[in-house]
Design a protein around this motif. Structure first.
Motif, PDB file in Angstrom:
ATOM      1  N   LEU A 165       0.835  -1.315  -0.053  1.00 26.04           N
ATOM      2  CA  LEU A 165      -0.015   0.025   0.056  1.00 26.04           C
ATOM      3  C   LEU A 165       0.857   1.374  -0.085  1.00 26.04           C
ATOM      4  O   LEU A 165       0.439   2.233  -0.818  1.00 26.04           O
ATOM      5  N   ALA A 166       1.787   1.165   0.598  1.00 26.35           N
ATOM      6  CA  ALA A 166       2.822   2.385   0.696  1.00 26.35           C
ATOM      7  C   ALA A 166       3.349   2.503  -0.786  1.00 26.35           C
ATOM      8  O   ALA A 166       3.565   3.613  -1.245  1.00 26.35           O
ATOM      9  N   GLY A 167       3.547   1.380  -1.657  1.00 29.87           N
ATOM     10  CA  GLY A 167       3.917   1.594  -3.056  1.00 29.87           C
ATOM     11  C   GLY A 167       2.762   2.362  -3.566  1.00 29.87           C
ATOM     12  O   GLY A 167       3.198   3.381  -4.508  1.00 29.87           O
ATOM     13  N   SER A 168       1.534   2.104  -3.391  1.00 29.30           N
ATOM     14  CA  SER A 168       0.304   2.615  -4.000  1.00 29.30           C
ATOM     15  C   SER A 168       0.409   3.869  -3.792  1.00 29.30           C
ATOM     16  O   SER A 168      -0.054   5.054  -4.465  1.00 29.30           O
ATOM     17  N   LEU A 169       0.511   4.201  -2.486  1.00 30.98           N
ATOM     18  CA  LEU A 169       0.591   5.845  -1.998  1.00 30.98           C
ATOM     19  C   LEU A 169       1.655   6.606  -2.799  1.00 30.98           C
ATOM     20  O   LEU A 169       1.477   7.719  -3.138  1.00 30.98           O
ATOM     21  N   ALA A 170       2.750   6.157  -2.981  1.00 32.30           N
ATOM     22  CA  ALA A 170       3.860   6.666  -3.879  1.00 32.30           C
ATOM     23  C   ALA A 170       3.315   7.040  -5.339  1.00 32.30           C
ATOM     24  O   ALA A 170       3.777   7.983  -5.922  1.00 32.30           O
ATOM     25  N   ARG A 171       2.454   6.069  -5.563  1.00 30.37           N
ATOM     26  CA  ARG A 171       1.936   6.417  -7.159  1.00 30.37           C
ATOM     27  C   ARG A 171       0.457   7.080  -7.253  1.00 30.37           C
ATOM     28  O   ARG A 171      -0.023   7.148  -7.876  1.00 30.37           O
ATOM     29  N   TYR A 172       0.273   7.575  -5.882  1.00 30.39           N
ATOM     30  CA  TYR A 172      -1.169   8.389  -5.673  1.00 30.39           C
ATOM     31  C   TYR A 172      -1.547   9.250  -6.878  1.00 30.39           C
ATOM     32  O   TYR A 172      -2.543   9.583  -7.312  1.00 30.39           O
ATOM     33  N   ARG A 173      -0.628  10.177  -7.151  1.00 25.84           N
ATOM     34  CA  ARG A 173      -0.775  11.256  -8.252  1.00 25.84           C
ATOM     35  C   ARG A 173      -1.166  10.814  -9.339  1.00 25.84           C
ATOM     36  O   ARG A 173      -1.893  11.258 -10.078  1.00 25.84           O
ATOM     37  N   THR A 174      -0.675   9.500  -9.841  1.00 24.66           N
ATOM     38  CA  THR A 174      -1.164   8.821 -10.879  1.00 24.66           C
ATOM     39  C   THR A 174      -2.599   8.057 -10.824  1.00 24.66           C
ATOM     40  O   THR A 174      -3.303   8.446 -11.606  1.00 24.66           O
ATOM     41  N   HIS A 175      -2.781   7.371  -9.908  1.00 23.51           N
ATOM     42  CA  HIS A 175      -3.962   6.721  -9.672  1.00 23.51           C
ATOM     43  C   HIS A 175      -5.290   7.283  -9.047  1.00 23.51           C
ATOM     44  O   HIS A 175      -6.377   7.189  -9.255  1.00 23.51           O
ATOM     45  N   GLN A 176      -4.772   8.309  -8.108  1.00 20.68           N
ATOM     46  CA  GLN A 176      -5.843   8.900  -7.247  1.00 20.68           C
ATOM     47  C   GLN A 176      -6.805   8.238  -6.800  1.00 20.68           C
ATOM     48  O   GLN A 176      -8.117   8.765  -6.653  1.00 20.68           O
ATOM     49  N   ARG A 177      -6.679   7.264  -6.196  1.00 17.85           N
ATOM     50  CA  ARG A 177      -7.591   6.210  -5.606  1.00 17.85           C
ATOM     51  C   ARG A 177      -7.418   6.543  -4.134  1.00 17.85           C
ATOM     52  O   ARG A 177      -6.628   5.773  -3.478  1.00 17.85           O
ATOM     53  N   THR A 178      -8.354   7.393  -3.344  1.00 19.11           N
ATOM     54  CA  THR A 178      -8.197   7.601  -2.150  1.00 19.11           C
ATOM     55  C   THR A 178      -8.706   6.227  -1.303  1.00 19.11           C
ATOM     56  O   THR A 178      -8.129   6.346  -0.060  1.00 19.11           O
ATOM     57  N   GLU A 179      -9.361   5.370  -1.818  1.00 16.52           N
ATOM     58  CA  GLU A 179      -9.970   4.341  -0.947  1.00 16.52           C
ATOM     59  C   GLU A 179      -8.493   3.491  -0.684  1.00 16.52           C
ATOM     60  O   GLU A 179      -8.441   2.819   0.373  1.00 16.52           O
ATOM     61  N   LEU A 180      -7.487   3.399  -1.338  1.00 18.53           N
ATOM     62  CA  LEU A 180      -5.999   2.684  -1.110  1.00 18.53           C
ATOM     63  C   LEU A 180      -5.355   3.340  -0.328  1.00 18.53           C
ATOM     64  O   LEU A 180      -4.862   2.783   0.596  1.00 18.53           O
ATOM     65  N   VAL A 181      -5.482   4.676  -0.073  1.00 17.82           N
ATOM     66  CA  VAL A 181      -4.833   5.680   0.853  1.00 17.82           C
ATOM     67  C   VAL A 181      -5.604   5.221   2.405  1.00 17.82           C
ATOM     68  O   VAL A 181      -4.966   5.057   3.157  1.00 17.82           O
ATOM     69  N   GLU A 182      -6.920   5.231   2.265  1.00 17.63           N
ATOM     70  CA  GLU A 182      -7.643   4.873   3.518  1.00 17.63           C
ATOM     71  C   GLU A 182      -7.301   3.333   3.943  1.00 17.63           C
ATOM     72  O   GLU A 182      -7.047   3.115   5.296  1.00 17.63           O
ATOM     73  N   ALA A 183      -6.893   2.636   3.138  1.00 16.66           N
ATOM     74  CA  ALA A 183      -6.860   1.260   3.326  1.00 16.66           C
ATOM     75  C   ALA A 183      -5.197   1.126   4.233  1.00 16.66           C
ATOM     76  O   ALA A 183      -5.004   0.586   5.150  1.00 16.66           O
ATOM     77  N   TYR A 184      -4.273   1.928   3.634  1.00 16.63           N
ATOM     78  CA  TYR A 184      -3.155   2.105   4.158  1.00 16.63           C
ATOM     79  C   TYR A 184      -3.315   2.715   5.616  1.00 16.63           C
ATOM     80  O   TYR A 184      -2.741   2.175   6.638  1.00 16.63           O
TER      81      TYR A 184
END
Lengths: 536, 137
Positions: A165-184
Motif C-alpha cells: 500500500l505504501a507503493g500505491s501511496l507513492a503512485r497516488y498522483r497517477t491513480h488518485q484512488r483515495t480508498e487505497l490511501v484509506e486502506a493504508y
C-alpha cells in the motif's frame, strides 16, 4: 466419504499425473452431485492451478455443498485466485473475490492494488472494494486476541500489505484512488513513520486523502489508530485537530473508554486537544449518552483535555442543568482550576442542589477554594444524612479540626472558644477521641488544656469515663479540674467517682468534688450521709 | 685442425634430418574399423538397457510428473490394491464408459450400471458388484 472413495480422492489429490486434474474436472461436470462435491474437494486439494481455475469458472453454478467443499482449498489456492483476479473475466473475478474473503487471503491485496491502479481494467471498483474488505478483515483480526492456531503471522502479513500500500501511496498522483490511501491508514499503526510524515507535510500528495480518511473514515481501524496516537508520545498536530472535530459515536465511545487519570504521554496528548466538537452542545451529548457513567467520563475527559476556560464554563453550566448527578459532579470538578465569579456562582448553586453527589462535589472544591458566604451551607452539609455529602463538607472544613483547635486554644477568646469548639465537635468526627488522647498526655498542661477544651466544645458528657480516670491523676490540679468538670456529666459511676474523690488527699480536689456532687445531685446529695472526710 | 663444420653445409642437409624419426613408426598393419565393433556393441546394449529402464520408469514410477490417463488408471488401481484380473475387468468397464479418461471410472459408480456395461461383461456381474463395492462403498 466411503473408504474406497477416500482412497481415490487421496490418490487423485496427490498424483503428479496431470491427467488427475482432467479426471476431477470431468467428475465435477458429471451427473452425480455427490461426486461433483468430491471432485471440487479433490481439485482444491491438488495444487493444480488449472483445476482450481476450473472450479472458479463454475463458481456461480456450484451448489452450497460444492462451495463448502472449496474450503479444502484454504491455503492452497492463492495462485489460482491471483490469476483469476487479473484475468479480466467477470465470473473468475467474482469467484476469486468471494473465496479471497472466505479464506482471508490477505496476500492478494498486492494483486488487487495492481488491478485497482490499472485504469483499463474492468474490475477497478470491485478490486478497490475487495482491498477494503480484506484490510478491514485483517484489522479486525489484528485487534482480536491472538489465535495460537492461526495460519497467518498477522503482523508479518500487515507489514507486507503496508509495503504494497505504501507503493500505491507513492503512485497516488497517477491513480488518485483515495480508498487505497484509506486502506493504508487503516493498517498503519500509531507510530508509522510514513503516516506521521504525511500528516506533518501539507504539501504531500497524500495529505488530503489521509486527512479525509482520518476525519471521515468509518473503519474501526481508523478509530483505533487515532486512539493509538493518543497513547504514544508526540500526537501529530493534525491528528489532534481531527480528534477535536470528529463527532461520530464510535470515536466518542473510544474516547470515553480512556482510563483516567491516564499515563504521561496520553495526558500530554490530551492537553493538545483544545476543543471537543461533540461537547459543543452538552445537552445533545446528554441526550445521546444518557448513562451517568458516560457523562461523568466525558467530563473527566474534558477536564484532562486542554479546553479553554470559557469553553469549560459553558460545558459545566449546561451540564449542571441537564446531566445526571454523576455527570454534574464530574463537571464541577472541571471548575477546580478555573478562578472567577462565574465558576464561584456555579459552585454556590451546586451546594444548594438536591443531589447529595453534586453537593459533595461542590463541597470538595471549597477546600482549595475558600469562598465567602458558603460557611453556613457547608456546616449544614456536615449534618447531611448522605455520608458522601457530609464527608465532603467535613473535608472542606478540615481546617476546623480538633488538632488545630487545641493548638490555638490558648490564643482564642472565651466566646470564640465556645462557638469554634462547637463547630469543631461537629466537623471533626475524631474530636472526642483526640480529646481523650490529650487527657492521657504526659504533660499536665496538655491534660489541663484538654479538660478546658472539652468544657468549651461542650463535649464533657462524652468524656465522662476519661474524666473519672483523671480523678486518679498524679497532679492534684488536674484531679481538681476533672472533679469540677464532672459536674456536667451524669451516671452512677460519675457519682461514685466523685464520692471517692471526697477522700482525695488534696483539699482543692475534695472541694471541687463536693461542688460537683452538689451540682449533680442537689436534693439527693442532701439525703445521703456524707462520708467521713479525711483531714488535710 | 678446425672441429666445427661450416654452417652452410649443415643447413644443406636439413631435409635428411626431417626423415630421421621415420624408422621408429609401427611397422604393423594400419588401423581397422572392425576393431571398434565390440565397443559399439557394448555401447548399443547400454543404450538399450538405459532406454528400457527409462520406459520402465515412465510406465511405473508414479512420482514422475506426466500427463498420462492410462498411467493414472494404473496409479489408482495400485492405490486400491487391485490385482491383475480386477484391473483388466475395471479397464473393460472404463473403456466402455469413459475411454479417454479411464481413471474417471473411479468417480463414476454409474459406470457399473448393467445397462451401461458391454454385453460381454454381463456374465461377470458378481465380480463387478464386488469391485464396485470395493471402490465406492
Amino acid at each position: 466419504v466411503s473408504q474406497g472413495l477416500a482412497a481415490t480422492l487421496r490418490a487423485l489429490s496427490k498424483s503428479r499425473n496431470d491427467a488427475a486434474t482432467a479426471v476431477l474436472v470431468a467428475a465435477l461436470d458429471g451427473d452425480e452431485p455427490s461426486m461433483s462435491a468430491l471432485a471440487v474437494r479433490g481439485l482444491m486439494e491438488r495444487r493444480s492451478k488449472a483445476g482450481q481455475l476450473a472450479v472458479l469458472r463454475r463458481w456461480r453454478d456450484l451448489s452450497d455443498a460444492q462451495r463448502e467443499a472449496c474450503d479444502f482449498g484454504r491455503g492452497r489456492i492463492a495462485a489460482a485466485l491471483r490469476d483469476a483476479l487479473v484475468s479480466g473475466d467477470d465470473r473468475l473475478f467474482e469467484a476469486a473475490a468471494q473465496l479471497a474473503l472466505r479464506f482471508d487471503e490477505f496476500e492478494l491485496v498486492a494483486t488487487l492494488i495492481h488491478v485497482a491502479e490499472n485504469s483499463t481494467s474492468p474490475h477497478v471498483a470491485p478490486a478497490i472494494y475487495l482491498v477494503q474488505q480484506l484490510v478491514d478483515a485483517l484489522a479486525t483480526r489484528l485487534s482480536a486476541p491472538a489465535d495460537p492456531h492461526g495460519r497467518h503471522d498477522l503482523q508479518g502479513v500487515r507489514c507486507s500489505l503496508l509495503e504494497s500500500l505504501a507503493g500505491s501511496l507513492a503512485r497516488y498522483r497517477t491513480h488518485q484512488r483515495t480508498e487505497l490511501v484509506e486502506a493504508y491508514v487503516a493498517l498503519a499503526g500509531p507510530e508509522c513513520e510514513t503516516l506521521r510524515k504525511i500528516l506533518d507535510d501539507p504539501h504531500h500528495a497524500c495529505f488530503d486523502p489521509v486527512i479525509h480518511a482520518l476525519s471521515h473514515g468509518s473503519n474501526p481501524a481508523i478509530t483505533s489508530l487515532l486512539m493509538g496516537m493518543l497513547k504514544v508520545p508526540q500526537l501529530p498536530h493534525m491528528a489532534a485537530k481531527i480528534l477535536e472535530r470528529r463527532t461520530d459515536r464510535p470515536l466518542i465511545e473510544a474516547l470515553l473508554g480512556i482510563g483516567l487519570p491516564c499515563a504521561a504521554p496520553t495526558a500530554a496528548n490530551l492537553q493538545q486537544i483544545t476543543e471537543l466538537a461533540w461537547l459543543a452542545s452538552p445537552r445533545q451529548f446528554v441526550t445521546a449518552f444518557p448513562a451517568a457513567e458516560q457523562q461523568a467520563q466525558a467530563m473527566r475527559l474534558a477536564t484532562a483535555a486542554g479546553l479553554r476556560a470559557a469553553a469549560r464554563l459553558d460545558i459545566v453550566a449546561e451540564m449542571l442543568e441537564c446531566a445526571e448527578p454523576a455527570g454534574q459532579a464530574a463537571a464541577l470538578e472541571m471548575l477546580a482550576a478555573i478562578p472567577g465569579d462565574r465558576a464561584n456562582k456555579m459552585i454556590r448553586a451546586a451546594l444548594q442542589s438536591n443531589e447529595p453527589e453534586v453537593q459533595a462535589a461542590a463541597a470538595r472544591l471549597l477546600r482549595e477554594r475558600p469562598m465567602p458566604g458558603v460557611m453556613n451551607a457547608l456546616v449544614e452539609l456536615v449534618s447531611s444524612p448522605h455520608p458522601a455529602a457530609a464527608a465532603a463538607a467535613r473535608e472542606a472544613l478540615s481546617e476546623f479540626s480538633m488538632d488545630n483547635y487545641l493548638r490555638r486554644f490558648e490564643a482564642l477568646e472565651e466566646s470564640i472558644r465556645t462557638t469554634t469548639g462547637q463547630l469543631v465537635l461537629k466537623v471533626d468526627p475524631e474530636a472526642i477521641d483526640k480529646l481523650r488522647r490529650e487527657l492521657e498526655d504526659s504533660h499536665r498542661m496538655r491534660r489541663l488544656r484538654a479538660i478546658r477544651a472539652a468544657t468549651s466544645v461542650g463535649g464533657l458528657p462524652l468524656l465522662a469515663d476519661a474524666l473519672v480516670q483523671r480523678l486518679e491523676d498524679e497532679d492534684h490540679v488536674v484531679r481538681a479540674a476533672a472533679a469540677e468538670a464532672l459536674q456536667h456529666c451524669t451516671g452512677s459511676d460519675v457519682r461514685d467517682a466523685l464520692l471517692a474523690a471526697l477522700n482525695d488527699r488534696s483539699r482543692s480536689v475534695q472541694n471541687a468534688a463536693e461542688a460537683s456532687l452538689s451540682a449533680l445531685e442537689g436534693a439527693v446529695w442532701a439525703t445521703t450521709t456524707p462520708p467521713e472526710r479525711p483531714h488535710a | 685442425m678446425s672441429t666445427t663444420a661450416p654452417l652452410p653445409g649443415l643447413l644443406g642437409q636439413l631435409s635428411h634430418w626431417q626423415r630421421l624419426g621415420d624408422g621408429f613408426r609401427s611397422s604393423t598393419n594400419p588401423w581397422q574399423m572392425s576393431e571398434l565393433a565390440p565397443y559399439l556393441a557394448g555401447l548399443g546394449l547400454a543404450a538399450l538397457v538405459g532406454l528400457l529402464v527409462h520406459f520402465w520408469r515412465q510406465h511405473n514410477d508414479m512420482s514422475l510428473r506426466c500427463d498420462n490417463p492410462r498411467k493414472l488408471f494404473r496409479e489408482l488401481c495400485q492405490a486400491h490394491g487391485l490385482d491383475a484380473q480386477q484391473r483388466r475387468l475395471l479397464l473393460e468397464v472404463a473403456e466402455a464408459a469413459c475411454p479417454y479418461q479411464p481413471a474417471l471410472v473411479f468417480l463414476q459408480p454409474q459406470s457399473f450400471a448393467a445397462e451401461r456395461l458391454p454385453p460381454a461383461l454381463a456374465e461377470r456381474a458378481a465380480e463387478l458388484t464386488s469391485l464396485r463395492e470395493r471402490l465406492f462403498a
